[in-house]
Design a protein around this motif. Structure first.
Motif, PDB file in Angstrom:
ATOM      1  N   ILE A 104       0.840  -1.204   0.000  1.00  0.00           N
ATOM      2  CA  ILE A 104       0.000   0.000   0.000  1.00  0.00           C
ATOM      3  C   ILE A 104       0.870   1.246   0.000  1.00  0.00           C
ATOM      4  O   ILE A 104       0.546   2.227  -0.675  1.00  0.00           O
ATOM      5  CB  ILE A 104      -0.979  -0.013   1.193  1.00  0.00           C
ATOM      6  CG1 ILE A 104      -1.936  -1.202   1.046  1.00  0.00           C
ATOM      7  CG2 ILE A 104      -1.779   1.277   1.236  1.00  0.00           C
ATOM      8  CD1 ILE A 104      -3.015  -1.266   2.065  1.00  0.00           C
ATOM      9  N   SER A 105       2.015   1.227   0.722  1.00  0.00           N
ATOM     10  CA  SER A 105       2.811   2.462   0.688  1.00  0.00           C
ATOM     11  C   SER A 105       3.356   2.722  -0.698  1.00  0.00           C
ATOM     12  O   SER A 105       3.499   3.877  -1.085  1.00  0.00           O
ATOM     13  CB  SER A 105       3.945   2.467   1.721  1.00  0.00           C
ATOM     14  OG  SER A 105       4.331   1.234   2.112  1.00  0.00           O
ATOM     15  N   VAL A 108       0.534   4.304  -2.663  1.00  0.00           N
ATOM     16  CA  VAL A 108       0.304   5.672  -2.211  1.00  0.00           C
ATOM     17  C   VAL A 108       1.409   6.585  -2.729  1.00  0.00           C
ATOM     18  O   VAL A 108       1.134   7.681  -3.225  1.00  0.00           O
ATOM     19  CB  VAL A 108       0.215   5.702  -0.668  1.00  0.00           C
ATOM     20  CG1 VAL A 108       0.247   7.130  -0.158  1.00  0.00           C
ATOM     21  CG2 VAL A 108      -1.050   5.010  -0.202  1.00  0.00           C
ATOM     22  N   GLN A 127      -7.353  10.461   2.393  1.00  0.00           N
ATOM     23  CA  GLN A 127      -5.996  10.678   2.903  1.00  0.00           C
ATOM     24  C   GLN A 127      -5.778   9.922   4.210  1.00  0.00           C
ATOM     25  O   GLN A 127      -4.711   9.340   4.426  1.00  0.00           O
ATOM     26  CB  GLN A 127      -5.778  12.171   3.114  1.00  0.00           C
ATOM     27  CG  GLN A 127      -5.891  12.934   1.820  1.00  0.00           C
ATOM     28  CD  GLN A 127      -5.036  14.177   1.821  1.00  0.00           C
ATOM     29  OE1 GLN A 127      -4.240  14.386   2.721  1.00  0.00           O
ATOM     30  NE2 GLN A 127      -5.200  14.997   0.813  1.00  0.00           N
ATOM     31  N   ARG A 130      -5.404   6.320   3.426  1.00  0.00           N
ATOM     32  CA  ARG A 130      -4.068   6.069   2.877  1.00  0.00           C
ATOM     33  C   ARG A 130      -3.024   6.009   3.988  1.00  0.00           C
ATOM     34  O   ARG A 130      -2.117   5.163   3.948  1.00  0.00           O
ATOM     35  CB  ARG A 130      -3.692   7.178   1.907  1.00  0.00           C
ATOM     36  CG  ARG A 130      -4.355   7.043   0.554  1.00  0.00           C
ATOM     37  CD  ARG A 130      -3.965   8.199  -0.304  1.00  0.00           C
ATOM     38  NE  ARG A 130      -4.616   8.152  -1.598  1.00  0.00           N
ATOM     39  CZ  ARG A 130      -4.409   9.057  -2.552  1.00  0.00           C
ATOM     40  NH1 ARG A 130      -3.582  10.061  -2.339  1.00  0.00           N
ATOM     41  NH2 ARG A 130      -5.017   8.947  -3.708  1.00  0.00           N
ATOM     42  N   ALA A 186      -4.620   2.176  -3.958  1.00  0.00           N
ATOM     43  CA  ALA A 186      -4.801   3.603  -4.217  1.00  0.00           C
ATOM     44  C   ALA A 186      -5.168   3.836  -5.677  1.00  0.00           C
ATOM     45  O   ALA A 186      -4.796   3.068  -6.561  1.00  0.00           O
ATOM     46  CB  ALA A 186      -3.528   4.352  -3.864  1.00  0.00           C
ATOM     47  N   LEU A 191      -9.180   6.445  -3.757  1.00  0.00           N
ATOM     48  CA  LEU A 191      -8.932   5.051  -3.416  1.00  0.00           C
ATOM     49  C   LEU A 191      -9.835   4.159  -4.254  1.00  0.00           C
ATOM     50  O   LEU A 191     -10.829   4.625  -4.821  1.00  0.00           O
ATOM     51  CB  LEU A 191      -9.243   4.809  -1.933  1.00  0.00           C
ATOM     52  CG  LEU A 191      -8.357   5.500  -0.917  1.00  0.00           C
ATOM     53  CD1 LEU A 191      -8.978   5.352   0.454  1.00  0.00           C
ATOM     54  CD2 LEU A 191      -6.974   4.892  -0.931  1.00  0.00           C
TER      55      LEU A 191
END
Lengths: 422, 340
Positions: A104-105, A108, A127, A130, A186, A191
């Motif tokens: 996920i990072s 993002v 946000q 995220r 993302a 999202l």
């Protein structure tokens, strides 16, 4: 017999550039010295402790490392080139495969760079989600590191204990994103979907229990003299060297440099959340170990605050020409159908220009540098991957160590080769 | 019937039979211990371990493994020294099997009742190093060689404090025969040397136990086969049945050192409760269950502790265990003089 220099294959084949570099520096390695204890050892790419396919060429004197050269590229899949023929949306799933331990990072980081290029911003709820996703992936990545670091120095049990915890994060991702591993969560301007109450509840239960379970895991190592003895004072990377080698993340903070992009160049909603930047100034493997351990607690803190402060609202920006519409609306609404057609066939067409945006991923500074020529796909996309940069510091750390230290040092850098080799 | 009797009376036949007797224990024990180690490790790691093979808790998993290893191709690296490479696993096994000759399983059975039993044990178990060096050197692999060099350095160093700890017991008993040592611990469990001659023989026991871990290359002293550093150490190049021989030797050796620890410090085949449940048959039971207790302890340590580095290993040996072992010997000597 004249003195004959050692070559890659007994003098018949041309030496590889790497081996040449290993031999040229310091002294020459000679064949006809029966009492010599120098040798060249090839570690990896198939080796249990090199965290994937990192290859090290090591020149040894007995068990002491004289010089070590990392060789990367065994997992190279050409993502930077691939991006040039993908539309901006199409590249999102590829970012999952960079640092596959914290998908996920990566998602993002990429969409933030694209959003910066477009000049749009995701709505507040998106946000916060995220942030939660990115911190969950930091936890997942650090948990895997924790277990494998312990396994590198010989404590085998911890790996399964930390994987047990990570499994619960993947269960959360399963509910949150629909996928356990490669999330592609993302989207540009928002999202893929909203965070359901169920996944929020699961996240809350998980972070309530994790500190206790972490204590249990730490109790195996933190007071263990063998573990401390194995990690203390090895892999020294001084503050100056760390900066010069452009190390980032826990490797940099383990050398006493308090740099965290979440605080220094804030993005998302991090300024509204309260957390500490963990630094230790031992500059050794043990410092990096403690940095990551304490970072996990900070991540728990961040997730807890984010869950409390998260507002209600949409998770996609109102930018019909940039943001992919929802599927059910495409099937029923004319406007959305047209936008979807245009977005899929011609792309988001950002303005001409270039942009760099970095986030603090679990390994360090993960940045995307995008050059746009106004068309639907990037003209150039460069990934600044923290693992690749941190591996740069490996020769400095390894010098003077022993074979056993090599694995403890690699473990403390925590490289993910999917990211280093791109 | 008489002819069978006559054959059995032949001293050579009798000696051969007696020599094969420990195999009756080692082979089923090794199969059990491999399964048991998987189960111990699994339960320490929140897993179940093998559950399918054979039914109840995967009891036949190690039999399946054995069959697999038997059927595997016997790979010999082209650039290895073939003769030595093929011989090495058997030398290692011979080293650990020969040690069983003097281990008193019960009051009625000991392979060879020689009066220098413990001395023989210490001597013959060093043969293992020769096999390990042989196998690693002939594999023509740098990783193997590192493993063997570490192993040789480790086993040779740790034998010294280990033997000094054994010497303390020999000084108390006044005999090198293992049966004599067991008989000297007659009675209830507080007569066992580990408790009976507190604290000197307790210290000796701790030193011996640590050294025995190093001698059988178990965690935290498993640096010769440190899988995260040296891939598989000295047996990197081995596969199939030869690899199984290394494995068998390791487990046989684990039990051998445990058996000696039991004999020297935990009353050997003596019952813990005086004459209650004693006798030759019960002796076997007590001896084996005490030995298995030590096996469990070794497994427990293996799945808990990290591994020492090679210099730390030498530090522990020469700067910690050695002085303690020497001081202990001196105190035992003084104590024996005063007691007499």
């Amino acid at each position: 017999m004249s003195k004959q220099k050692l070559t890659a294959a007994g003098g018949t084949e041309p030496r590889s550039a790497l081996l040449q570099a290993l031999l040229d520096k310091d002294t020459m390695l000679e064949f006809d010295d029966p009492l010599g204890s120098d040798m060249v050892l090839n570690m990896g790419p198939q080796h249990p402790a090199t965290h994937g396919v990192l290859r090290l060429l090591i020149r040894l004197d007995g068990e002491t490392v004289v010089r070590a050269i990392p060789d990367v590229g065994y997992l190279h899949r050409g993502y930077e080139k691939l991006a040039e023929s993908c539309s901006y949306h199409e590249f999102i799933p590829h970012t999952d495969r960079l640092d596959y331990l914290s998908p996920i990072s990566n998602n993002v980081a990429y969409v933030l760079a694209v959003e910066k290029l477009l000049g749009i911003e995701a709505p507040p709820r998106a946000q916060y989600i995220r942030v939660i996703g990115a911190e969950l992936s930091r936890l997942a990545s650090h948990l895997v590191w924790f277990g494998s670091m312990a396994m590198d120095v010989g404590a085998l049990t911890l790996l399964l204990w930390t994987f047990r915890e990570r499994e619960r994060i993947q269960d959360i991702w399963d509910i949150l994103t629909g996928v356990r591993f490669t999330t592609s969560f993302a989207r540009i301007g928002g999202l893929a979907q909203d965070m359901s109450d169920e996944s929020a509840q699961m996240t809350k239960e998980f972070i309530d229990q994790l500190p206790k379970n972490l204590d249990e895991c730490e109790s195996l190592l933190n007071k263990n003299r063998i573990f401390i003895g194995r990690c203390d004072g090895i892999g020294i990377l001084s503050k100056e060297d760390a900066i010069a080698m452009s190390a980032s993340g826990p490797v940099l903070r383990g050398s006493g440099v308090a740099r965290d992009i979440r605080r220094d160049e804030p993005y998302l909603v991090y300024p509204e959340l309260d957390f500490d930047v963990i630094t230790f100034d031992g500059c050794d493997s043990l410092s990096r170990y403690y940095v990551r351990l304490n970072e996990m607690r900070e991540s728990i803190k961040i997730i807890r605050q984010a869950l409390e402060k998260m507002p209600k609202g949409p998770v996609s920006a109102q930018e019909p020409k940039r943001v992919l519409p929802k599927k059910e609306r495409i099937y029923t609404k004319m406007e959305e159908l047209i936008h979807d057609f245009m977005l899929i066939n011609f792309g988001i067409n950002p303005p001409v220009g270039e942009v760099y945006h970095a986030i603090e991923s679990s390994k360090g500074e993960l940045g995307f540098y995008i050059i746009s020529d106004g068309r639907g796909h990037p003209w150039r996309l460069k990934i600044r991957s923290p693992s690749f940069m941190n591996i740069q510091a490996l020769p400095i750390m390894l010098k003077g160590g022993m074979i056993s230290d090599i694995v403890a040092i690699i473990g403390s850098i925590d490289p993910v080769m999917g990211e280093a080799d791109k | 019937m008489e002819s069978i009797q006559a054959i059995l009376n032949n001293p050579y036949v009798f000696a051969a039979l007696m020599a094969l007797a420990p195999l009756l224990w080692i082979l089923p024990y090794a199969l059990f211990a491999i399964w048991f180690e998987r189960k111990v490790s699994a339960h320490m790691q929140d897993r179940l371990g093998p559950m399918r093979t054979g039914g109840w808790h995967g009891w036949s998993q190690s039999i399946a493994d054995l069959v697999k290893l038997l059927l595997k191709e016997d790979l010999i690296p082209a650039k290895s020294k073939h003769g030595l490479f093929m011989l090495a696993p058997y030398v290692v096994f011979v080293g650990s099997y020969a040690a069983y000759a003097v281990i008193p399983f019960t009051s009625a059975y000991v392979g060879s009742e020689i009066n220098v039993g413990i001395f023989y044990f210490v001597a013959v178990s060093s043969l293992v190093v020769v096999g390990i060096l042989m196998g690693a050197w002939s594999s023509n692999n740098k990783w193997s060689l590192f493993g063997a060099m570490r192993s040789a350095a480790q086993i040779v160093s740790y034998e010294i404090p280990g033997t000094l700890a054994i010497l303390a017991v020999v000084m108390v008993v006044g005999s090198l025969s293992l049966q004599d040592i067991v008989r000297a611990q007659e009675g209830w469990f507080w007569n066992w040397f580990v408790f009976g001659k507190f604290p000197f023989l307790f210290i000796a026991f701790l030193i011996y136990f640590l050294c025995s871990l190093a001698e059988v290359n178990r965690t935290p002293f498993d640096i010769p086969e440190a899988e995260s550093e040296l891939v598989a150490g000295y047996h990197t190049e081995y596969s199939g049945m030869r690899f199984a021989m290394f494995y068998l030797a390791e487990y046989a050796n684990m039990f051998a050192v445990s058996a000696v620890a039991v004999t020297l410090f935990f009353g050997g085949w003596q019952s813990p409760f005086g004459t209650f449940l004693s006798g030759p048959a019960w002796g076997v039971f007590w001896f084996l269950s005490k030995g298995m207790g030590f096996i469990f302890l070794q497994m427990w340590l293996r799945w808990t502790l990290p591994r020492l580095r090679v210099d730390q290993l030498m530090y522990v040996n020469w700067k910690v265990l050695m002085p303690f072992a020497f001081v202990n010997i001196i105190f035992v000597g003084l104590w024996m003089m005063i007691a007499q």
